[in-house]
Design a protein around this motif. Structure first.
Motif, PDB file in Angstrom:
ATOM      1  N   ALA A  88      30.089 -13.726 -27.213  1.00 59.29           N
ATOM      2  CA  ALA A  88      31.288 -14.345 -26.635  1.00 59.29           C
ATOM      3  C   ALA A  88      31.514 -13.708 -25.277  1.00 59.29           C
ATOM      4  O   ALA A  88      31.599 -12.485 -25.166  1.00 59.29           O
ATOM      5  N   ARG A  89      31.595 -14.542 -24.236  1.00 55.90           N
ATOM      6  CA  ARG A  89      31.710 -14.018 -22.879  1.00 55.90           C
ATOM      7  C   ARG A  89      32.790 -14.767 -22.113  1.00 55.90           C
ATOM      8  O   ARG A  89      32.956 -15.960 -22.278  1.00 55.90           O
ATOM      9  N   MET A  90      33.484 -14.028 -21.290  1.00 57.21           N
ATOM     10  CA  MET A  90      34.441 -14.643 -20.379  1.00 57.21           C
ATOM     11  C   MET A  90      34.190 -14.129 -18.985  1.00 57.21           C
ATOM     12  O   MET A  90      33.769 -12.995 -18.786  1.00 57.21           O
ATOM     13  N   ASP A  91      34.400 -15.015 -18.022  1.00 57.59           N
ATOM     14  CA  ASP A  91      34.307 -14.668 -16.613  1.00 57.59           C
ATOM     15  C   ASP A  91      35.657 -14.933 -15.974  1.00 57.59           C
ATOM     16  O   ASP A  91      36.269 -15.972 -16.218  1.00 57.59           O
ATOM     17  N   GLY A  92      36.086 -13.999 -15.158  1.00 61.43           N
ATOM     18  CA  GLY A  92      37.301 -14.188 -14.384  1.00 61.43           C
ATOM     19  C   GLY A  92      36.929 -14.541 -12.956  1.00 61.43           C
ATOM     20  O   GLY A  92      35.751 -14.649 -12.613  1.00 61.43           O
ATOM     21  N   TYR A  93      37.935 -14.726 -12.141  1.00 67.48           N
ATOM     22  CA  TYR A  93      37.698 -15.040 -10.736  1.00 67.48           C
ATOM     23  C   TYR A  93      37.505 -13.744  -9.949  1.00 67.48           C
ATOM     24  O   TYR A  93      38.300 -12.811 -10.068  1.00 67.48           O
ATOM     25  N   VAL A  94      36.436 -13.697  -9.168  1.00 66.80           N
ATOM     26  CA  VAL A  94      36.147 -12.529  -8.344  1.00 66.80           C
ATOM     27  C   VAL A  94      37.310 -12.288  -7.387  1.00 66.80           C
ATOM     28  O   VAL A  94      37.861 -13.230  -6.820  1.00 66.80           O
ATOM     29  N   ALA A  95      37.692 -11.039  -7.239  1.00 68.59           N
ATOM     30  CA  ALA A  95      38.767 -10.590  -6.339  1.00 68.59           C
ATOM     31  C   ALA A  95      40.166 -11.012  -6.807  1.00 68.59           C
ATOM     32  O   ALA A  95      41.131 -10.757  -6.116  1.00 68.59           O
ATOM     33  N   ILE A  96      40.262 -11.665  -7.977  1.00 68.53           N
ATOM     34  CA  ILE A  96      41.570 -12.014  -8.546  1.00 68.53           C
ATOM     35  C   ILE A  96      41.746 -11.314  -9.891  1.00 68.53           C
ATOM     36  O   ILE A  96      42.750 -10.666 -10.134  1.00 68.53           O
ATOM     37  N   THR A  97      40.749 -11.465 -10.772  1.00 65.62           N
ATOM     38  CA  THR A  97      40.816 -10.892 -12.108  1.00 65.62           C
ATOM     39  C   THR A  97      40.475  -9.408 -12.046  1.00 65.62           C
ATOM     40  O   THR A  97      39.424  -9.035 -11.524  1.00 65.62           O
ATOM     41  N   THR A  98      41.354  -8.574 -12.599  1.00 63.79           N
ATOM     42  CA  THR A  98      41.158  -7.123 -12.542  1.00 63.79           C
ATOM     43  C   THR A  98      40.742  -6.515 -13.873  1.00 63.79           C
ATOM     44  O   THR A  98      40.215  -5.411 -13.916  1.00 63.79           O
ATOM     45  N   LYS A  99      40.979  -7.238 -14.988  1.00 63.62           N
ATOM     46  CA  LYS A  99      40.646  -6.713 -16.316  1.00 63.62           C
ATOM     47  C   LYS A  99      40.388  -7.885 -17.245  1.00 63.62           C
ATOM     48  O   LYS A  99      41.076  -8.905 -17.167  1.00 63.62           O
ATOM     49  N   CYS A 100      39.407  -7.735 -18.129  1.00 65.94           N
ATOM     50  CA  CYS A 100      39.086  -8.781 -19.104  1.00 65.94           C
ATOM     51  C   CYS A 100      38.934  -8.158 -20.483  1.00 65.94           C
ATOM     52  O   CYS A 100      38.387  -7.062 -20.628  1.00 65.94           O
ATOM     53  N   VAL A 109      36.466  -4.501 -23.640  1.00 69.73           N
ATOM     54  CA  VAL A 109      37.428  -4.468 -22.543  1.00 69.73           C
ATOM     55  C   VAL A 109      36.704  -3.951 -21.309  1.00 69.73           C
ATOM     56  O   VAL A 109      36.022  -2.932 -21.366  1.00 69.73           O
ATOM     57  N   GLU A 110      36.833  -4.683 -20.214  1.00 74.06           N
ATOM     58  CA  GLU A 110      36.204  -4.285 -18.956  1.00 74.06           C
ATOM     59  C   GLU A 110      37.225  -4.363 -17.831  1.00 74.06           C
ATOM     60  O   GLU A 110      37.991  -5.314 -17.759  1.00 74.06           O
ATOM     61  N   TYR A 111      37.220  -3.344 -16.981  1.00 71.89           N
ATOM     62  CA  TYR A 111      38.097  -3.353 -15.800  1.00 71.89           C
ATOM     63  C   TYR A 111      37.335  -3.954 -14.628  1.00 71.89           C
ATOM     64  O   TYR A 111      37.041  -3.298 -13.641  1.00 71.89           O
ATOM     65  N   ARG A 112      37.002  -5.216 -14.785  1.00 79.20           N
ATOM     66  CA  ARG A 112      36.291  -6.010 -13.777  1.00 79.20           C
ATOM     67  C   ARG A 112      36.503  -7.474 -14.104  1.00 79.20           C
ATOM     68  O   ARG A 112      37.331  -7.790 -14.933  1.00 79.20           O
ATOM     69  N   ASP A 113      35.733  -8.356 -13.512  1.00 81.06           N
ATOM     70  CA  ASP A 113      35.991  -9.786 -13.672  1.00 81.06           C
ATOM     71  C   ASP A 113      35.172 -10.460 -14.773  1.00 81.06           C
ATOM     72  O   ASP A 113      35.033 -11.680 -14.773  1.00 81.06           O
ATOM     73  N   PHE A 114      34.648  -9.697 -15.729  1.00 85.53           N
ATOM     74  CA  PHE A 114      33.995 -10.301 -16.890  1.00 85.53           C
ATOM     75  C   PHE A 114      33.967  -9.313 -18.052  1.00 85.53           C
ATOM     76  O   PHE A 114      34.091  -8.105 -17.861  1.00 85.53           O
ATOM     77  N   ALA A 115      33.800  -9.849 -19.259  1.00 84.94           N
ATOM     78  CA  ALA A 115      33.636  -9.041 -20.461  1.00 84.94           C
ATOM     79  C   ALA A 115      32.829  -9.852 -21.470  1.00 84.94           C
ATOM     80  O   ALA A 115      32.852 -11.086 -21.446  1.00 84.94           O
ATOM     81  N   GLU A 116      32.117  -9.131 -22.358  1.00 81.70           N
ATOM     82  CA  GLU A 116      31.249  -9.814 -23.305  1.00 81.70           C
ATOM     83  C   GLU A 116      31.129  -9.020 -24.591  1.00 81.70           C
ATOM     84  O   GLU A 116      31.015  -7.798 -24.563  1.00 81.70           O
ATOM     85  N   VAL A 117      31.179  -9.735 -25.718  1.00 81.89           N
ATOM     86  CA  VAL A 117      30.824  -9.181 -27.019  1.00 81.89           C
ATOM     87  C   VAL A 117      29.479  -9.780 -27.377  1.00 81.89           C
ATOM     88  O   VAL A 117      29.314 -11.005 -27.357  1.00 81.89           O
ATOM     89  N   ASP A 118      28.515  -8.930 -27.691  1.00 80.03           N
ATOM     90  CA  ASP A 118      27.167  -9.380 -28.072  1.00 80.03           C
ATOM     91  C   ASP A 118      26.729  -8.500 -29.236  1.00 80.03           C
ATOM     92  O   ASP A 118      26.419  -7.322 -29.039  1.00 80.03           O
ATOM     93  N   THR A 119      26.723  -9.051 -30.451  1.00 78.05           N
ATOM     94  CA  THR A 119      26.485  -8.231 -31.628  1.00 78.05           C
ATOM     95  C   THR A 119      25.885  -9.042 -32.766  1.00 78.05           C
ATOM     96  O   THR A 119      25.825 -10.277 -32.693  1.00 78.05           O
ATOM     97  N   THR A 120      25.455  -8.342 -33.804  1.00 81.91           N
ATOM     98  CA  THR A 120      25.012  -8.978 -35.045  1.00 81.91           C
ATOM     99  C   THR A 120      25.757  -8.311 -36.196  1.00 81.91           C
ATOM    100  O   THR A 120      26.219  -7.170 -36.083  1.00 81.91           O
ATOM    101  N   TYR A 121      25.858  -9.044 -37.313  1.00 80.70           N
ATOM    102  CA  TYR A 121      26.557  -8.506 -38.476  1.00 80.70           C
ATOM    103  C   TYR A 121      25.982  -9.178 -39.723  1.00 80.70           C
ATOM    104  O   TYR A 121      25.745 -10.386 -39.739  1.00 80.70           O
ATOM    105  N   SER A 122      25.783  -8.394 -40.780  1.00 85.63           N
ATOM    106  CA  SER A 122      25.241  -8.931 -42.034  1.00 85.63           C
ATOM    107  C   SER A 122      26.284  -9.768 -42.753  1.00 85.63           C
ATOM    108  O   SER A 122      27.447  -9.363 -42.866  1.00 85.63           O
TER     109      SER A 122
END
Length: 146
Positions: A65-77, A100-113
């Motif tokens: 699951a990934r989200m992108d914010g707007y460059v120079a607008i989004t400060t945390k995701c 949680v990322e203090y930039r303009d994108f964040a991503e969860v990339d994982t596996t689970y049984s």
């Protein structure tokens, strides 16, 4: 003719007219909500894109699951993903993943049984900040039966 009879006839005539006329009905447009890239999405100020992938194979749920914010607008995701399993009546959260990322994108990339013979889905929450202002988008994925 008495007033009571006239009133009864008037009510019956009104009822007959109402039942004889078709009632206008509205129907919601068919919108494919099986993916985050649906053509109908609200305009967001800080979130520019949301995307996810959900697969189950050989007893493993693969979740991105990934989200992108707007460059120079989004400060945390922040991306929060709840893996949910169908119970008897309700969806129960099996595991929660977040990034949680203090930039303009964040991503969860994982596996689970996961357990064979059960149904699973994702409940995802995407939040973006610009300074102290924030906005949130919540998406529920399609269901996968194992």
């Amino acid at each position: 003719m008495s007033t009571k009879k006239r009133m009864t006839i008037a009510v019956l005539c009104l009822a007959a007219c109402l039942l004889a006329l078709p009632i206008p009905q509205a129907k919601a447009a068919d919108v494919d909500v099986s993916s985050a890239s649906s053509p109908v999405m609200p305009l967001m100020e800080y979130i520019s894109n949301i995307d996810y992938e959900f697969k189950i194979s050989n007893g493993k749920a693969m979740i991105t699951a990934r989200m992108d914010g707007y460059v120079a607008i989004t400060t945390k995701c922040k991306v929060t993903v709840e893996l949910q399993e169908k119970g008897l009546l309700f969806w129960n959260t099996v595991k929660t993943f977040s990034a949680v990322e203090y930039r303009d994108f964040a991503e969860v990339d994982t596996t689970y049984s996961v357990t064979s013979g059960k149904s699973y889905r994702l409940n995802m929450t995407f939040t973006a900040w610009s300074g102290s202002d924030s906005e949130t988008q919540t998406i529920t994925s399609y269901t996968i039966n194992t």
